[in-house]
Design an enzyme around this catalytic site. Structure first.
Site, PDB file in Angstrom:
ATOM      1  N   GLY A 186       0.837  -1.208   0.000  1.00 60.80           N
ATOM      2  CA  GLY A 186       0.000   0.000   0.000  1.00 60.80           C
ATOM      3  C   GLY A 186       0.862   1.245   0.000  1.00 60.80           C
ATOM      4  O   GLY A 186       0.478   2.283   0.544  1.00 60.80           O
TER       5      GLY A 186
ATOM      6  N   GLY B  27      -0.168   4.886  -0.873  1.00 55.26           N
ATOM      7  CA  GLY B  27      -1.181   5.554  -0.052  1.00 55.26           C
ATOM      8  C   GLY B  27      -0.581   6.622   0.844  1.00 55.26           C
ATOM      9  O   GLY B  27       0.606   6.948   0.753  1.00 55.26           O
TER      10      GLY B  27
ATOM     11  N   TYR C 182     -14.463  -2.488   7.790  1.00 54.62           N
ATOM     12  CA  TYR C 182     -13.051  -2.102   7.965  1.00 54.62           C
ATOM     13  C   TYR C 182     -12.617  -2.296   9.423  1.00 54.62           C
ATOM     14  O   TYR C 182     -11.548  -2.855   9.695  1.00 54.62           O
ATOM     15  CB  TYR C 182     -12.920  -0.644   7.526  1.00 54.62           C
ATOM     16  CG  TYR C 182     -11.618   0.046   7.855  1.00 54.62           C
ATOM     17  CD1 TYR C 182     -10.451  -0.256   7.167  1.00 54.62           C
ATOM     18  CD2 TYR C 182     -11.583   1.050   8.836  1.00 54.62           C
ATOM     19  CE1 TYR C 182      -9.267   0.421   7.446  1.00 54.62           C
ATOM     20  CE2 TYR C 182     -10.408   1.726   9.115  1.00 54.62           C
ATOM     21  CZ  TYR C 182      -9.249   1.401   8.428  1.00 54.62           C
ATOM     22  OH  TYR C 182      -8.084   2.073   8.713  1.00 54.62           O
TER      23      TYR C 182
ATOM     24  N   ASP D   2      -0.860  -6.836  -7.227  1.00 52.87           N
ATOM     25  CA  ASP D   2      -1.926  -7.106  -6.265  1.00 52.87           C
ATOM     26  C   ASP D   2      -1.423  -8.045  -5.170  1.00 52.87           C
ATOM     27  O   ASP D   2      -0.857  -9.096  -5.454  1.00 52.87           O
ATOM     28  CB  ASP D   2      -3.076  -7.769  -7.043  1.00 52.87           C
ATOM     29  CG  ASP D   2      -4.338  -7.860  -6.219  1.00 52.87           C
ATOM     30  OD1 ASP D   2      -4.255  -7.691  -4.985  1.00 52.87           O
ATOM     31  OD2 ASP D   2      -5.403  -8.108  -6.819  1.00 52.87           O
TER      32      ASP D   2
ATOM     33  N   LYS E 165      -9.808  -4.854  10.810  1.00 52.28           N
ATOM     34  CA  LYS E 165      -8.622  -4.428  11.562  1.00 52.28           C
ATOM     35  C   LYS E 165      -8.506  -5.210  12.867  1.00 52.28           C
ATOM     36  O   LYS E 165      -7.436  -5.711  13.220  1.00 52.28           O
ATOM     37  CB  LYS E 165      -8.675  -2.919  11.847  1.00 52.28           C
ATOM     38  CG  LYS E 165      -8.392  -2.048  10.637  1.00 52.28           C
ATOM     39  CD  LYS E 165      -6.938  -2.169  10.181  1.00 52.28           C
ATOM     40  CE  LYS E 165      -6.558  -1.264   9.028  1.00 52.28           C
ATOM     41  NZ  LYS E 165      -5.260  -1.559   8.454  1.00 52.28           N
TER      42      LYS E 165
ATOM     43  N   ASP F  29       2.138  -1.926  -4.625  1.00 52.44           N
ATOM     44  CA  ASP F  29       0.848  -1.227  -4.651  1.00 52.44           C
ATOM     45  C   ASP F  29       0.192  -1.480  -5.995  1.00 52.44           C
ATOM     46  O   ASP F  29       0.880  -1.746  -6.985  1.00 52.44           O
ATOM     47  CB  ASP F  29       1.054   0.288  -4.444  1.00 52.44           C
ATOM     48  CG  ASP F  29      -0.207   0.962  -3.915  1.00 52.44           C
ATOM     49  OD1 ASP F  29      -0.172   1.487  -2.798  1.00 52.44           O
ATOM     50  OD2 ASP F  29      -1.246   0.946  -4.625  1.00 52.44           O
TER      51      ASP F  29
HETATM   52  C1  AKB Z   1     -10.829   5.907   8.092  1.00 52.85           C
HETATM   53  O1  AKB Z   1     -11.458   6.964   8.244  1.00 52.85           O
HETATM   54  O2  AKB Z   1     -11.330   4.854   7.674  1.00 52.85           O
HETATM   55  C2  AKB Z   1      -9.388   5.885   8.524  1.00 52.85           C
HETATM   56  C3  AKB Z   1      -9.234   5.402   9.921  1.00 52.85           C
HETATM   57  C4  AKB Z   1      -9.732   6.210  11.043  1.00 52.85           C
HETATM   58  O3  AKB Z   1      -8.708   4.349  10.128  1.00 52.85           O
HETATM   59  N1  AKB Z   1      -8.817   7.181   8.389  1.00 52.85           N
END
Ligand code: AKB
Length: 336
Positions: free
Chosen positions: A10, A13, A153, A53, A157, A35
């Protein structure tokens, strides 16, 4: 013989952009970046860049046949807002991509006979505050509190943190001679603000977007209520935290996942700061209920006492210094 290398995924980014430059300025010249996109012009030539990828197993196999990877900064991820539009795809990138790399790092650790260091940026999205009353009652959450993410997300994580701990401490625990595995270390970052890049696909983006729009002289409509409060950090501190935790002796670490933070403020306070430097900025608030729900579920602040005690974490930039010395001068230059 394979070439030695530090791998950054990544890398095109926001964090990657600053991390590559920080590592290079420390004299690191064996960086391999991966990336889907090419690196920005300014970073070209600072690393051996592979455009590809993370899900491509053949590419990963080729990578380890050429390089002996001692450290991995695994930055590739689909951020919180974008991931809600394609949750299963986000799971693939965020979880399966991480699993591929954890396996690669484990195999490499066995080859080398010493652990590969695996650095993983996690997020405030790993938390889920059930409502605004509880959010107000717990203004500085500890690592183990409120681990109830409400986004794909955030789930990704939190789970990848657990996978990292598993691969470091328990992988093949039933084997007679448990192989050498990796050394996983993660940081739960607040919203990050860079002077050089504009974020995309996140939900903490209203902060940096407000600032960059003001510097460009274009009106900005924030997608949250003015009273919305989350923690933020200037990008140089995020990079410092990654590098500092990477260097810390394993014996000093009491955990594998650490909170780190700099300053918390409401969106209205963020606007006031921006107006101080760009008095003509046109900033208004038009909450998007879905994105608002996400930010409301994130804590107003993080307790980072363990990081401070174990490996001497301390941000260089508080709110005032971040704006005065890093964000505003660099952003002004960028849009001049
Ligand atoms: C997001 O907004 O998804 C990120 C984070 C807070 O991990 N910036």
């Amino acid at each position: 013989m394979r070439k030695k290398g530090i791998l950054i995924t990544g890398a095109a980014g926001e964090i990657g952009d600053s991390l590559i430059r920080a590592l290079t300025s420390q004299g690191e010249d064996q960086i391999v970046t991966l990336d889907l996109k090419p690196l920005p012009k300014e970073n070209e030539g600072l690393s051996t860049h592979i455009q590809g990828d993370l899900m491509d197993q053949a590419l990963l196999a080729r990578l380890v046949s050429e390089y002996e990877i001692g450290t991995i900064y695994h930055l590739a991820a689909l951020l919180s807002t974008r991931a809600e539009f394609t949750p299963e795809m986000a799971h693939q990138v965020n979880v399966e991509g991480t699993l591929n790399l954890l396996r690669l790092a484990s195999d490499q650790s066995q080859w080398r006979g010493e652990p590969v260091l695996f650095m993983f940026p996690s997020s405030i999205a790993a938390y889920g505050m059930p409502n605004l009353e509880i959010k107000a009652q717990y203004p500085r959450v500890r690592e183990w509190e409120w681990n109830y993410p409400t986004t794909m997300y955030g789930c990704n994580k939190l789970y990848c943190e657990m996978l990292g701990v598993y691969y470091s401490q328990y992988y093949r625990q039933l084997a007679v001679d448990r192989p050498v595995t990796l050394d996983f270390r993660a940081l739960r970052f607040p919203g990050l603000i860079s002077a050089f890049t504009v974020p995309s696909g996140g939900t903490s983006d209203y902060g940096p977007e407000m600032l960059h729009a003001a510097a460009k002289g274009v009106p900005y409509e924030a997608f949250v209520r003015p009273d919305t409060c989350i923690p933020f950090m200037a990008m140089p501190d995020a990079v410092t935290a990654l590098l500092k935790l990477a260097k810390a002796p394993a014996s000093a670490l009491s955990r594998r996942v650490y909170n780190v933070t700099s300053f918390s403020l409401t969106a209205a306070e963020f606007k006031d700061m921006v107006l101080r430097y760009f008095p003509n900025a046109q900033i208004s608030f038009r909450p998007d209920l879905k994105r608002q729900r996400i930010v409301d579920s994130w804590p107003a602040g993080l307790n980072d006492n363990d990081a401070r005690r174990d490996w001497g974490w301390k941000p260089d930039y508080d709110l005032e210094r971040a704006f005065a010395e890093y964000l505003v001068p660099n952003i002004r230059k960028r849009y001049q």
